[in-house]
Design an enzyme around this catalytic site. Structure first.
Site, PDB file in Angstrom:
ATOM      1  N   SER A   1       0.838  -1.187   0.000  1.00 27.55           N
ATOM      2  CA  SER A   1       0.000   0.000   0.000  1.00 27.55           C
ATOM      3  C   SER A   1       0.889   1.259   0.000  1.00 27.55           C
ATOM      4  CB  SER A   1      -0.971  -0.032   1.188  1.00 27.55           C
ATOM      5  OG  SER A   1      -2.028   0.876   1.009  1.00 27.55           O
TER       6      SER A   1
ATOM      7  N   HIS B   1      -7.828  -5.582   0.087  1.00 27.43           N
ATOM      8  CA  HIS B   1      -6.636  -4.741   0.186  1.00 27.43           C
ATOM      9  C   HIS B   1      -5.613  -5.317   1.161  1.00 27.43           C
ATOM     10  CE1 HIS B   1      -4.351  -1.078  -0.310  1.00 27.43           C
ATOM     11  NE2 HIS B   1      -4.314  -0.909   0.997  1.00 27.43           N
TER      12      HIS B   1
END
Length: 249
Positions: free
Chosen positions: A90, A224
Site C-alpha cells: 500500500s 486490500h
C-alpha cells in the site's frame, strides 16, 4: 546494524539477500514480523519502523513524501551494504519505490528487486478525493468504506482511535499530496502483488514500466489486506521471487 528505522525480527547475518519491508498507512514494523520465519534461510528480513508508531510513538509522523524519503535514505544507508530487495504494501509500495529512486540519485545501486503490493501505480491518474483533510468522523467512515482498514478493536475504543487517527491522517497526507515525477526507469526487476477483491489491483499494471527488469504479477485471494490471511501464500511467493536472485528458486 542498530537503527530506530529498522527492526530485525529474525537476524540472519549469513543470508545471501536482505529483504526490507515498508508498511501501509498507519502500520508499524511488527506487521511484517510473522513473515520472517516463513522465508528461506538465504533471506534475512528487516522491517521499516516509521516515526509516530510502536517504539517511535513519541515522534511526530511525517506528512510529506520528500522529507520522509530523505530521512529514510540517510538513516538506512548503513543497512544497504549487502544485496537488498524492497517489499512495500500500500503506502509502503510508494515509499519503497521513491526510496529506490533517491538512492539512485545519490549514486547508489537500486535494490536487486522491487516488490510492490496493494497500491495503484504512481502513474495512474485516479479521481478519488483526498481523505486527509476530512473531519475525523468522515475520515474514518470513508477509510472503512474504501479499505476496511481499521480493526474493530480500535474503532470501538475512543482512546485508541485518538492515538491512531493522527498517524493515519499524516500518512494519508504523505501519499495524497505526492505527485509522481517522471524519470529514468529503475535498473531492477519488479514484482506486482495484489488481492483479487482489491480495486487497486486492476490499477497496478503501470508499475511494470517503472523498472527496466522483468515484471512478475501475482494475484492472491482477498481484498486490500490480503497479506494477513494469505501470509503463507505471500511468504511462498516472496521465497520464489527472491529465490531466483540467490540461486535457490
Amino acid at each position: 546494524m542498530r537503527s530506530d528505522w529498522l527492526t530485525f525480527p529474525q537476524p540472519r547475518p549469513r543470508a545471501a539477500l536482505q529483504l526490507i519491508c515498508f508498511p501501509h498507512a498507519g502500520g508499524g514494523a511488527s506487521m511484517f514480523h510473522p513473515l520472517a520465519s516463513l522465508l528461506p534461510p538465504s533471506v534475512a528480513m528487516a522491517a521499516v519502523q516509521l516515526p509516530g508508531r510502536e517504539a517511535r510513538m513519541a515522534e511526530a509522523p511525517f506528512t510529506r513524501m520528500k522529507p520522509l524519503i530523505t530521512a529514510m535514505a540517510d538513516a538506512l544507508a548503513p543497512a544497504l551494504q549487502q544485496p537488498t530487495a524492497f517489499f512495500g504494501h500500500s503506502m509502503g509500495a510508494l515509499l519503497a519505490y521513491e526510496l529506490a529512486r533517491e538512492l539512485v540519485r545519490r549514486g547508489q545501486a537500486p535494490p536487486v528487486s522491487l516488490i510492490v503490493s496493494g497500491r495503484r501505480a504512481p502513474t495512474f491518474e485516479g479521481n478519488e478525493a483526498p481523505l486527509h483533510p476530512l473531519p475525523d468522523d468522515a475520515f474514518v467512515a470513508e477509510l472503512v468504506r474504501r479499505y476496511d482498514a481499521i480493526p474493530q478493536a480500535i474503532l470501538a475504543e475512543r482512546e485508541l482511535m485518538a492515538l491512531f487517527l493522527p498517524i493515519l491522517k499524516a500518512d494519508f497526507a504523505v501519499f495524497e499530496t505526492h505527485r509522481h515525477a517522471p524519470g529514468a526507469t529503475l535498473a531492477c526487476p519488479i514484482a506486482i502483488y495484489g488481492g483479487d477483491a482489491d480495486p487497486q489491483t486492476a490499477e497496478m499494471d503501470g508499475w511494470a514500466a517503472l523498472c527496466a527488469g522483468p515484471a512478475t504479477r501475482r494475484v492472491f485471494p482477498g481484498g486490500h489486506f490480503y497479506l494477513v490471511p494469505q501470509r503463507q501464500a505471500l511468504a511462498a511467493a516472496l521465497s520464489d521471487d527472491l529465490g531466483v536472485l540467490v540461486g535457490t528458486g
